[in-house]
Enzyme design. Sequence first.
Site, PDB file in Angstrom:
ATOM      1  N   HIS A  37       9.477   8.616  14.537  1.00 16.08           N
ATOM      2  CA  HIS A  37       9.197   7.633  15.581  1.00 16.08           C
ATOM      3  C   HIS A  37      10.272   6.555  15.652  1.00 16.08           C
ATOM      4  O   HIS A  37      10.807   6.123  14.638  1.00 16.08           O
ATOM      5  CB  HIS A  37       7.860   6.926  15.311  1.00 16.08           C
ATOM      6  CG  HIS A  37       6.668   7.722  15.710  1.00 16.08           C
ATOM      7  ND1 HIS A  37       5.426   7.545  15.145  1.00 16.08           N
ATOM      8  CD2 HIS A  37       6.517   8.707  16.642  1.00 16.08           C
ATOM      9  CE1 HIS A  37       4.571   8.383  15.705  1.00 16.08           C
ATOM     10  NE2 HIS A  37       5.208   9.099  16.602  1.00 16.08           N
ATOM     11  N   HIS A  71      10.024   7.559   7.422  1.00 18.78           N
ATOM     12  CA  HIS A  71       9.048   8.619   7.205  1.00 18.78           C
ATOM     13  C   HIS A  71       9.119   9.614   8.364  1.00 18.78           C
ATOM     14  O   HIS A  71       9.584   9.290   9.459  1.00 18.78           O
ATOM     15  CB  HIS A  71       7.629   8.055   7.063  1.00 18.78           C
ATOM     16  CG  HIS A  71       7.183   7.197   8.203  1.00 18.78           C
ATOM     17  ND1 HIS A  71       7.647   5.915   8.412  1.00 18.78           N
ATOM     18  CD2 HIS A  71       6.300   7.438   9.215  1.00 18.78           C
ATOM     19  CE1 HIS A  71       7.075   5.402   9.485  1.00 18.78           C
ATOM     20  NE2 HIS A  71       6.259   6.307   9.999  1.00 18.78           N
ATOM     21  N   TRP A  79       0.831  -1.208   0.000  1.00 17.30           N
ATOM     22  CA  TRP A  79       0.000   0.000   0.000  1.00 17.30           C
ATOM     23  C   TRP A  79       0.865   1.258   0.000  1.00 17.30           C
ATOM     24  O   TRP A  79       0.536   2.260  -0.656  1.00 17.30           O
ATOM     25  CB  TRP A  79      -0.917   0.007   1.227  1.00 17.30           C
ATOM     26  CG  TRP A  79      -0.184   0.056   2.537  1.00 17.30           C
ATOM     27  CD1 TRP A  79       0.249  -0.997   3.283  1.00 17.30           C
ATOM     28  CD2 TRP A  79       0.223   1.231   3.247  1.00 17.30           C
ATOM     29  NE1 TRP A  79       0.895  -0.567   4.420  1.00 17.30           N
ATOM     30  CE2 TRP A  79       0.896   0.798   4.425  1.00 17.30           C
ATOM     31  CE3 TRP A  79       0.081   2.597   3.014  1.00 17.30           C
ATOM     32  CZ2 TRP A  79       1.423   1.701   5.354  1.00 17.30           C
ATOM     33  CZ3 TRP A  79       0.612   3.493   3.942  1.00 17.30           C
ATOM     34  CH2 TRP A  79       1.274   3.037   5.095  1.00 17.30           C
ATOM     35  N   ASP A 139      -1.787  13.322   6.634  1.00 18.53           N
ATOM     36  CA  ASP A 139      -2.029  12.096   7.377  1.00 18.53           C
ATOM     37  C   ASP A 139      -3.529  11.860   7.456  1.00 18.53           C
ATOM     38  O   ASP A 139      -4.318  12.805   7.545  1.00 18.53           O
ATOM     39  CB  ASP A 139      -1.440  12.209   8.788  1.00 18.53           C
ATOM     40  CG  ASP A 139      -1.394  10.877   9.500  1.00 18.53           C
ATOM     41  OD1 ASP A 139      -2.446  10.465  10.027  1.00 18.53           O
ATOM     42  OD2 ASP A 139      -0.329  10.244   9.537  1.00 18.53           O
ATOM     43  N   HIS A 176       6.986  12.644  10.595  1.00 14.37           N
ATOM     44  CA  HIS A 176       5.684  13.188  10.974  1.00 14.37           C
ATOM     45  C   HIS A 176       5.789  14.706  11.095  1.00 14.37           C
ATOM     46  O   HIS A 176       6.789  15.231  11.602  1.00 14.37           O
ATOM     47  CB  HIS A 176       5.232  12.601  12.312  1.00 14.37           C
ATOM     48  CG  HIS A 176       5.080  11.115  12.292  1.00 14.37           C
ATOM     49  ND1 HIS A 176       3.883  10.491  12.013  1.00 14.37           N
ATOM     50  CD2 HIS A 176       5.987  10.121  12.496  1.00 14.37           C
ATOM     51  CE1 HIS A 176       4.049   9.180  12.057  1.00 14.37           C
ATOM     52  NE2 HIS A 176       5.315   8.925  12.340  1.00 14.37           N
TER      53      HIS A 176
END
EC number: 3.6.1.59
Length: 248
Positions: free
Chosen positions: A171, A180, A78, A108, A182
């Site tokens: 994270h 990635h 995905w 998001d 945030h």
Amino acid sequence: MDGIQPTPDASELPVLDISTLSTFKFERVLSEMIWPATETLIKKYTAQERVMVRETEEAFKRIVVPYIESFDANKLDWLYAIIQGKKEVERVLYRDEDTNEGFLIVPDLKWDQTSMNALYLTVIVKTDTIRCLRDLTTAHLPMLRNVRAKVFETVQAKFGVAKNKLRLFVHYHPSYYHFHVHVVHIYHEALAGMMAGQAHLLDDLISLLELSPSPPEKSILARMTLTYALGVEHPLYACFLKAGEEFV
């Protein structure tokens, strides 16, 4: 409670990709639903005991790397569909097509794109060679600096939010092992993912890399001990137990 619409019957809801988060906004309630929910997701959102873990460089190699490598790569199909422009093309706010240093910025799914104080974006890098922050080296500094600059530029242009109102963090451990970043508004309500130990500011990562030696020497991020909270239902917790690791 007046003004609240009845919850739609599950049979009437569309079948969502496992990466999809649906938000139902009522007059006084904002609820989120992930459907279908896997056992992993159920454990993630279930209240559970947590312990502090001190993950050394050696523990990362011996316990965490095998854990990461055990994941079925197909479970990220995905994500790669988004990176390759096969899905959610209309949602992409910015795209850099460079194979090695490219990335895209997308809203998001937790953000309804109406309240700026709740702004939440995700930056996904194109390369699949960075699993987590421990893989970052000085060679990635140009990309990370560009991510920071383009986030500031894109958010200002599209949403009118100044760069000094944004918090960029990574994270550890992440929900999925493809690097990635945030991006949230500093007025965003506190999230569990912003807690010390799990959230690492992008500026701090850049600074630590600037202090690190160049490859083939290991970066500070690769060598340092990372301390974080880990739920006892998290699969990684079982890996630490099996390895005989003691918790803080």
